[in-house]
Design an enzyme around this catalytic site. Structure first.
Site, short mmCIF file in Angstrom:
data_model
loop_
_atom_site.label_atom_id
_atom_site.label_comp_id
_atom_site.label_asym_id
_atom_site.label_seq_id
_atom_site.Cartn_x
_atom_site.Cartn_y
_atom_site.Cartn_z
N GLY A 230 0.78 -1.24 0.00
CA GLY A 230 0.00 0.00 0.00
C GLY A 230 0.81 1.29 0.00
O GLY A 230 0.35 2.31 0.52
N ASN B 37 1.42 3.13 -2.61
CA ASN B 37 0.67 4.10 -3.44
C ASN B 37 -0.55 4.62 -2.71
O ASN B 37 -0.91 5.80 -2.83
CB ASN B 37 0.29 3.48 -4.78
N ARG C 72 -15.88 -15.03 -9.08
CA ARG C 72 -15.35 -13.69 -9.27
C ARG C 72 -16.45 -12.62 -9.20
O ARG C 72 -16.32 -11.59 -8.55
CB ARG C 72 -14.62 -13.60 -10.62
N MET D 104 -4.41 -7.18 -6.59
CA MET D 104 -3.93 -8.26 -7.44
C MET D 104 -5.05 -9.14 -7.99
O MET D 104 -4.96 -10.36 -7.98
CB MET D 104 -2.93 -9.13 -6.66
N LEU E 84 -10.64 -7.34 -12.59
CA LEU E 84 -12.03 -6.99 -12.28
C LEU E 84 -12.96 -7.59 -13.33
O LEU E 84 -12.68 -7.54 -14.53
CB LEU E 84 -12.20 -5.47 -12.28
N ASN F 263 -6.00 2.82 -12.39
CA ASN F 263 -4.94 1.93 -11.89
C ASN F 263 -3.58 2.56 -12.15
O ASN F 263 -3.42 3.35 -13.07
CB ASN F 263 -5.02 0.58 -12.62
N HIS G 57 0.35 1.47 -13.03
CA HIS G 57 1.11 0.32 -13.52
C HIS G 57 2.59 0.70 -13.65
O HIS G 57 2.90 1.78 -14.16
CB HIS G 57 0.56 -0.11 -14.88
N GLU H 1 -12.20 -3.83 -19.24
CA GLU H 1 -12.32 -5.25 -18.89
C GLU H 1 -11.08 -6.06 -19.25
O GLU H 1 -11.01 -7.26 -18.99
CB GLU H 1 -13.60 -5.81 -19.52
C1 GRF Z 1 2.96 -0.87 -7.73
O1 GRF Z 1 4.19 -1.08 -8.36
C2 GRF Z 1 1.86 -0.67 -8.75
O2 GRF Z 1 2.32 -0.05 -9.92
C3 GRF Z 1 1.43 -2.08 -9.07
O3 GRF Z 1 1.50 -2.74 -7.83
C4 GRF Z 1 2.47 -2.11 -7.00
C5 GRF Z 1 1.78 -1.78 -5.71
O4 GRF Z 1 2.67 -1.29 -4.75
N1 GRF Z 1 0.12 -2.08 -9.67
P1 GRF Z 1 2.10 -0.66 -3.42
O5 GRF Z 1 1.22 -1.73 -2.76
O6 GRF Z 1 1.33 0.56 -3.78
O7 GRF Z 1 3.29 -0.34 -2.58
#
Ligand code: GRF
Length: 201
Positions: free
Chosen positions: A12, A14, A64, A89, A92, A106, A108, A141
């Site tokens: 977490g 981010n 799901r 992870m 959706l 999101n 990435h 999607e």
């Molecule tokens: C990040 O690298 C993000 O780009 C990817 O998953 C990772 C999550 O890291 N989707 P965090 O849980 O926010 O530390």
């Protein structure tokens, strides 16, 4: 005040960047709820520390769509305007994506459409790319396939390992994600097909 719901499965960091930006008044909204499919996720603890409702929902043994419907319900109860995936992870289902059309985003760790999927930083490093980076995109999607809201490049150095590259990309994510979320919360983006047109850019 616009309200965001953040979905996490892990550390977490981010999420923390979003919480910190909201506290500085730099997000254009507040984090209203954090949801995780992993009970012990550090992200849930970060939410509790910040006084934000932290909700665990187990995906195991559920279809799901049924699990996604549960998450959608939590987000609705908390009157969420925008859903932010932050290391969530799970793919959706259409049930989820259609519940928040154009309102799921999101982050990435690569310059999409290069290197979608897992371990994107390692993929870029192993491929020998000279530049990688971070992407914030709307969620559709598919896998990491929605319209791109913001990107920032990160050079790949000859001295890099996959880990040092990932660490620099992560710092970039922490700057880029709150900025992109703000653009969305302030309604400064409009989607035209695959293109996200950002006011004043
Ligand atoms: C990040 O690298 C993000 O780009 C990817 O998953 C990772 C999550 O890291 N989707 P965090 O849980 O926010 O530390």
């Amino acid at each position: 005040m616009k309200r965001i719901g953040v979905l996490v499965s892990g550390r977490g960091s981010n999420l923390q960047a979003l919480i910190d930006a909201a506290r500085r008044g730099a997000l254009g909204g507040e984090v209203a709820v954090v949801v995780s499919n992993v009970e012990g996720a550090l992200g849930l603890e970060r939410a509790r520390q910040a006084g934000i409702p932290a909700v665990f929902r187990d995906h195991r043994g559920k279809k799901r769509e049924a699990f996604d419907a549960e998450i959608v319900e939590v987000l609705r109860v908390h009157h969420v305007d925008l859903v932010c995936l932050a290391g969530f992870m799970r793919l959706l289902s259409p049930v989820f994506v259609r519940a928040f059309p154009g309102r799921i985003v999101n982050v990435h760790p690569a310059l999409l459409p290069a290197f979608p999927g897992l371990e994107a930083q390692r993929q870029a490093w192993e491929h020998g790319a000279k530049v990688s980076g971070a992407t914030v995109h709307l969620v559709d999607e598919g896998l990491d396939s929605g319209p791109i809201v913001a990107q920032e490049a990160v050079p790949v150095l000859s001295s890099d390992t996959a880990e040092t590259l990932a660490a620099r990309i992560l710092e970039t994510e922490h700057r880029l994600y709150p900025r992109a979320v703000r653009l969305l919360l302030e309604s400064r983006c409009r989607v035209e097909g695959r293109r996200v047109i950002v006011e004043g850019e």
